[in-house]
Design a protein around this motif. Structure first.
Motif, short mmCIF file in Angstrom:
data_model
loop_
_atom_site.label_atom_id
_atom_site.label_comp_id
_atom_site.label_asym_id
_atom_site.label_seq_id
_atom_site.Cartn_x
_atom_site.Cartn_y
_atom_site.Cartn_z
N GLU A 1 3.98 -1.57 -41.26
CA GLU A 1 3.27 -0.43 -41.46
C GLU A 1 3.11 -0.19 -42.77
OE1 GLU A 1 5.27 3.33 -40.73
OE2 GLU A 1 6.75 1.69 -40.23
N TYR A 2 2.00 0.44 -42.33
CA TYR A 2 1.38 -0.40 -44.65
C TYR A 2 0.21 1.44 -44.59
CZ TYR A 2 -2.77 -0.97 -41.97
OH TYR A 2 -4.40 -1.54 -40.61
N VAL A 3 -0.57 1.66 -45.59
CA VAL A 3 -0.93 2.70 -46.31
C VAL A 3 -2.56 2.49 -47.37
CG1 VAL A 3 0.60 4.59 -46.22
CG2 VAL A 3 0.34 3.44 -48.42
N ASP B 1 -3.16 -5.05 -40.00
CA ASP B 1 -2.58 -5.14 -38.42
C ASP B 1 -1.82 -6.28 -37.57
OD1 ASP B 1 -3.08 -2.29 -37.98
OD2 ASP B 1 -5.42 -2.90 -37.41
N LYS B 2 -2.71 -6.98 -37.67
CA LYS B 2 -1.64 -8.02 -37.23
C LYS B 2 -0.58 -9.28 -37.70
CE LYS B 2 -5.97 -10.92 -35.36
NZ LYS B 2 -6.70 -12.18 -35.77
N LEU B 3 0.01 -8.45 -39.17
CA LEU B 3 0.81 -9.01 -39.60
C LEU B 3 1.91 -7.34 -39.45
CD1 LEU B 3 -0.20 -10.56 -43.48
CD2 LEU B 3 0.63 -11.34 -41.17
N GLY B 4 1.94 -7.07 -38.73
CA GLY B 4 2.35 -5.98 -38.14
C GLY B 4 3.16 -5.04 -39.12
N MET C 1 0.23 -5.53 -51.50
CA MET C 1 0.09 -6.70 -50.40
C MET C 1 -0.96 -6.93 -50.24
SD MET C 1 2.98 -6.68 -48.90
CE MET C 1 1.88 -8.44 -48.33
N GLY C 2 -2.32 -6.05 -50.97
CA GLY C 2 -4.05 -6.49 -50.76
C GLY C 2 -4.26 -5.02 -51.41
N LEU D 1 -0.68 -1.50 -48.89
CA LEU D 1 0.02 -1.01 -49.64
C LEU D 1 1.37 -1.26 -48.02
CD1 LEU D 1 0.94 1.45 -52.87
CD2 LEU D 1 0.56 -1.08 -52.94
N ALA D 2 2.33 -2.30 -48.41
CA ALA D 2 3.59 -1.91 -47.61
C ALA D 2 4.47 -1.32 -47.12
CB ALA D 2 4.19 -3.49 -46.67
N LYS D 3 4.83 -0.10 -46.46
CA LYS D 3 6.19 0.40 -46.67
C LYS D 3 7.25 -0.46 -46.76
CE LYS D 3 3.59 4.12 -44.14
NZ LYS D 3 3.89 5.30 -42.65
#
Ligand code: ATP
Ligand code: MG
Length: 593
Positions: free
Chosen positions: A193-195, A188-191, A433-434, A213-215
């Protein structure tokens, strides 16, 4: 803090680097954030390093907030722990191996489960010491088969890896959930849009795992979401819901028919409809059973043929297949290898010649795994193991018995959701991303990590492993925020807060710009001040500011005569004139908002 363009170690480039595959890579190089050293190896220049450090700090803050403790392992590691876990072999070509002067084997750590397990074993011995979460932000090395897109997939990269240690499964659930919540706050902090998607655990082993995953269109991962329920999974991790077995009491006996010149599914379906039309509907590709041959490359170098049977309207998805088999790699079977199995007739391969038991009847003896949709009682048209011939009404479970099932078929938009009865799957692409894992007792078992429980009994510790890639995140944030004119950083990871451009030749302009820079700096704002004189025109300075992508660009120029400066929002392009005397206060408020 003030960085002055006249002295900052940066050179912006007008031309794209010729190896850049994705926009973020192109712009990070052009704007002077990173420089390539060799494939997958990049130098962080001052601006880039500032962004990386900010991303790392966001990750660090959230790890500290869940009570994890930061430490630091070497990157250069001895072989033995990785032998004990089998990863010295399992990682195959993906690890960098090194010998020291005495001939001892070392590796550059690709991830540190073994080392963390051993350090806890070294120092802790009781359930009272647990739960424990420890982490590092450290440089990792992987000899990636396809280094890509600059820092997005490097061979050297930065990872935050944390590990949790608990005495029981309930404890692991709590540790996992804490990390999951921390990751949500980080992303959220890194801004982004992820799932959050269900994932396979790959070479890590263990059970439950999820990916963040960052979209992004440029992402290498494909994930699916259900149109109806909250199911989301990496395609690699989708398990197709097998239909119920069907009765085959009234199924005719299988019959081989001539199907000349039908080596492909399309030619076969066309021929079936012409020569053997069905009463109920035309034949379709999904009525055929396609048998695909591949070769499995085991980490120790051995090669094993494998046959995969799947409905003829679907292709084998290499990533899904490899996801099931990791650390094994998969190659298509070439002509030379196929020729070693005389029982297999190219284009007309059928189940009779496949399966471990088939060798007894003159078959190939090749292990035969089928798609989960090939359930007992389903009827198929498939190869008759004779050139120009196919078998019709071949019934699974009656006429052939595969050695097992495998999730290798492509997942398509519109496929049934495996989780609910009303939804369909939709796919999109993302950048991993993670990744968070419940490892369980795999590493603790392999390396002998036990503690005494409440009853004085030795129990094996259960672990979790949690990774985030800050260097990849820099590229992913850039990718998600850039526009036609350059980078456009979100405020909390931007290399500095404000970019001041002195646009003009008058000393008064430089004096006012410099004073503003000093005042902002004194108030704790990080400033990039374009103080270049001489031949550097305002046009060049504006282009550089747009390229570099600091969120707020302040122009001290023509307006100064009227006592104003221009404040421009890099992302939206919105501009406002602000009185010189109010400029610092205005900017401080913007930055702190
Ligand atoms: P991928 O599937 O993209 O190769 P992975 O499954 O190998 O990733 P993990 O082993 O789970 O990744 O590593 C944890 C995190 O480290 C990833 O989520 C990603 O952010 C980062 N990471 C992994 N490999 C790389 C790489 N080659 N370059 C940059 N970051 C990476
Ligand atoms: Mg990987």
């Amino acid at each position: 803090m003030i960085l002055r363009m006249s002295t900052l170690f940066v050179r912006t480039l007008r031309d794209d680097p010729n190896d850049a595959e994705v926009p973020s890579h192109r712009l990070l190089v052009r704007a002077g954030y990173i420089r390539r050293v060799a494939p997958g190896l990049y130098t962080w220049l001052p601006l880039g390093l500032r962004v990386l450090r900010k991303v790392e700090q966001i990750v660090r803050d959230e790890m500290d907030a869940i009570g994890a403790h930061e430490m630091l392992f070497p990157a250069l590691l001895p072989k033995e722990p990785y032998e004990a876990s089998n990863r010295w072999t399992d990682y195959g070509d993906s690890i960098f191996r090194i010998k020291d002067r005495k001939g001892n084997d070392y590796l550059l750590g690709p991830t540190h489960e073994e080392m963390f397990t051993l350090v806890v074993k070294d120092l802790y011995s009781s359930y009272k010491d647990l739960p424990l979460s420890i982490y590092q932000i450290q440089t990792k090395y992987r000899d990636e088969a396809r280094p890509r897109a600059g820092i997005l997939r490097g061979r050297e990269f930065v990872m935050k890896d944390s590990y949790s240690f608990d005495v029981d499964d309930a404890g692991l659930d709590v540790s996992y959930q804490k990390h999951r919540d921390a990751y949500i706050r980080i992303f959220d902090k890194l801004g982004f849009e992820y799932v959050i998607v269900k994932a396979t655990s790959g070479a890590m082993g263990g059970s439950k795992s999820e990916e963040f995953l960052a979209k992004a269109e440029v992402g290498e991962d494909t994930y699916v979401r259900c149109t109806h329920c909250d199911y989301a999974a990496n395609v690699e991790a989708v398990t197709v819901r097998a239909p119920d077995a069907v009765s085959y009491d009234d199924a005719p006996a299988a019959h081989a028919e001539d199907t000349p010149a039908t080596p492909t599914i399309d030619t076969l379906v066309e021929h079936l409809n012409a020569a053997y039309p069905r009463d109920d509907r035309p034949w379709a590709a999904g009525d055929t059973l396609k048998n695909v041959l591949v070769v499995l490359k085991h980490p120790d170098g051995t090669r094993e043929p494998l046959a995969i049977g799947l409905p003829g309207d679907r292709e084998v998805d290499q990533k899904r297949l490899e996801g099931q088999l990791e650390p094994i790699e998969v190659e298509a079977m070439d002509e030379a290898e196929l020729a070693k199995h005389p029982a297999l007739v190219k284009g007309y391969i059928g189940p009779e010649a496949l399966g471990e038991d088939s060798a007894d009847n003159g078959g190939s003896g090749i292990r035969y795994l089928v798609d989960p949709r090939v359930v007992e009682g389903t009827r198929w048209v498939t190869g008759a193991n004779v050139p120009g011939s196919h078998v019709i009404d071949l019934v699974a479970g009656r006429d052939f018995m595969p050695d097992g099932t495998i999730e290798a078929a492509e997942i398509r938009d519109g496929d049934d959701c495996p989780n609910c009865t009303d939804g369909m799957l939709e796919s999109a692409r993302g950048i991993e991303m993670g990744h968070i894992f419940q490892l369980g007792r795999l590493y603790a078992d392999a390396l002998g990590l036990k503690v005494l429980d409440e009853n004085g009994k030795l129990v094996t510790v259960t672990m979790g492993s949690y990774g985030v890639g800050p260097s990849r995140a820099v590229a992913a944030i850039a990718e998600g925020t850039l526009d036609e004119i350059g980078l456009a950083w979100p405020r909390n990871v931007a290399p500095v807060d404000v970019h001041i451009v002195a646009a003009g030749k008058d000393d008064a302009i430089f004096a006012a710009a410099s004073a503003l820079a000093e005042e902002l700096s004194a108030r704790g704002i990080e400033v990039l001040y374009d103080d270049r004189t001489g031949k550097v025109s305002p046009g060049v300075k504006f282009k550089d500011a747009e390229l570099i992508g600091v969120p707020t660009i302040v122009t001290v120029g023509r307006g100064l005569a009227d006592g104003t400066v221009e404040v421009r929002d890099r992302a939206s392009g919105e501009r406002v004139e602000v009185a010189v005397k109010d400029a610092a206060a205005h900017l401080v408020e913007l930055v702190r908002a």
